[in-house]
Design an enzyme around this catalytic site. Structure first.
Site, PDB file in Angstrom:
ATOM      1  N   GLU A   1       0.821  -1.215   0.000  1.00 34.64           N
ATOM      2  CA  GLU A   1       0.000   0.000   0.000  1.00 34.64           C
ATOM      3  C   GLU A   1       0.856   1.266   0.000  1.00 34.64           C
ATOM      4  O   GLU A   1       0.528   2.231  -0.670  1.00 34.64           O
ATOM      5  CB  GLU A   1      -0.945   0.024   1.209  1.00 34.64           C
ATOM      6  CG  GLU A   1      -2.102  -0.962   1.142  1.00 34.64           C
ATOM      7  CD  GLU A   1      -3.215  -0.536   0.190  1.00 34.64           C
ATOM      8  OE1 GLU A   1      -3.154   0.566  -0.374  1.00 34.64           O
ATOM      9  OE2 GLU A   1      -4.162  -1.330   0.000  1.00 34.64           O
TER      10      GLU A   1
ATOM     11  N   ASP B   1      -6.263   8.263   0.491  1.00 36.83           N
ATOM     12  CA  ASP B   1      -5.754   7.213   1.370  1.00 36.83           C
ATOM     13  C   ASP B   1      -4.540   7.747   2.121  1.00 36.83           C
ATOM     14  O   ASP B   1      -3.626   8.298   1.513  1.00 36.83           O
ATOM     15  CB  ASP B   1      -5.348   5.992   0.556  1.00 36.83           C
ATOM     16  CG  ASP B   1      -6.542   5.295  -0.077  1.00 36.83           C
ATOM     17  OD1 ASP B   1      -7.659   5.425   0.449  1.00 36.83           O
ATOM     18  OD2 ASP B   1      -6.351   4.622  -1.103  1.00 36.83           O
TER      19      ASP B   1
HETATM   20  C1  LIG Z   1     -13.461   5.374  -3.647  1.00 42.13           C
HETATM   21  O1  LIG Z   1     -12.267   4.665  -3.878  1.00 42.13           O
HETATM   22  C2  LIG Z   1     -11.730   4.035  -2.728  1.00 42.13           C
HETATM   23  C3  LIG Z   1     -10.407   3.418  -3.120  1.00 42.13           C
HETATM   24  O2  LIG Z   1     -10.494   2.647  -4.277  1.00 42.13           O
HETATM   25  C4  LIG Z   1     -12.728   3.006  -2.182  1.00 42.13           C
HETATM   26  O3  LIG Z   1     -12.228   2.435  -1.001  1.00 42.13           O
HETATM   27  C5  LIG Z   1     -14.051   3.692  -1.911  1.00 42.13           C
HETATM   28  O4  LIG Z   1     -14.999   2.721  -1.531  1.00 42.13           O
HETATM   29  C6  LIG Z   1     -14.552   4.435  -3.125  1.00 42.13           C
HETATM   30  N1  LIG Z   1     -15.752   5.156  -2.793  1.00 42.13           N
HETATM   31  C7  LIG Z   1     -16.852   5.097  -3.524  1.00 42.13           C
HETATM   32  C8  LIG Z   1     -18.029   5.889  -3.048  1.00 42.13           C
HETATM   33  O5  LIG Z   1     -16.911   4.418  -4.538  1.00 42.13           O
END
Ligand SMILES: *[C@@H]1O[C@H](CO)[C@@H](O)[C@H](O)[C@H]1NC(C)=O
Ligand SMILES: *[C@@H]1O[C@H](CO)[C@@H](O)[C@H](O)[C@H]1NC(C)=O
Length: 156
Positions: free
Chosen positions: A55, A72
């Site tokens: 990560e 992140d």
């Molecule tokens: C946005 O992307 C992140 C990382 O890939 C993921 O964890 C998250 O669920 C996503 N959020 C949505 C609303 O799709």
């Protein structure tokens, strides 16, 4: 101008001080910290070490923006949409500022990562907690993590 030069020096010092609060761990250094300081058992340690490698490259200052605009944070790349709070105003399940995930004190990172494992198991089922991390699924799940850790744990 003399005054201007001083402000520049201060600016550089401030940037360097900010830089120093982060840290890049070694694989075995992180494993040892998780086991000895945070009391995690080796079965958990090997998974978190593998996650941290893929990560963040063991870098506590890692900060990445996902394609959907969420971010992140830190060595385990915890997401601001669910786990911590920044200007995005996410759910903040871990009840902490995302910025605290970027320093070299991993106590809050470990606490939140354990919460994520627990929360994930509560809806996906037992044994699935670490699959919350895409890097775990891709790089760690189907790998012999005892072999992966053998350079750190020669006797075990
Ligand atoms: C946005 O992307 C992140 C990382 O890939 C993921 O964890 C998250 O669920 C996503 N959020 C949505 C609303 O799709
Ligand atoms: C790390 O942070 C925790 C609380 O967030 C604190 O209790 C602990 O003393 C800190 N450790 C170090 C080495 O500063």
């Amino acid at each position: 101008m003399r005054v201007l030069a001083w402000w520049r020096v201060l600016a550089v010092v401030a940037v360097l001080a900010g830089t120093c609060s982060g840290k890049v761990f070694t694989k075995c250094g992180l494993a040892s910290l998780l086991e000895k300081t945070y009391g995690l058992n080796r079965d958990v340690v090997k998974r978190f070490v593998c996650i941290a490698q893929y990560e963040s490259g063991f870098n506590t200052k890692a900060l990445n923006v996902n394609s959907n605009g969420s971010k992140d944070y830190g060595i385990f790349q915890l997401n601001n949409q669910y786990w911590c709070l920044d200007s995005r105003g996410g759910k903040n399940v871990c009840k902490m500022a995302c910025s605290n995930l970027l320093n070299d004190n991993l106590s809050d990172d470990v606490r939140c990562a354990r919460t994520i494992v627990r929360e994930t198991e509560s809806w996906k089922g037992k044994g699935t907690g670490f699959t919350a991390w895409a890097a775990y699924v891709t790089h760690c799940q189907n790998r012999n993590l005892d072999v992966y850790m053998s350079e750190c744990w020669r006797s075990g």
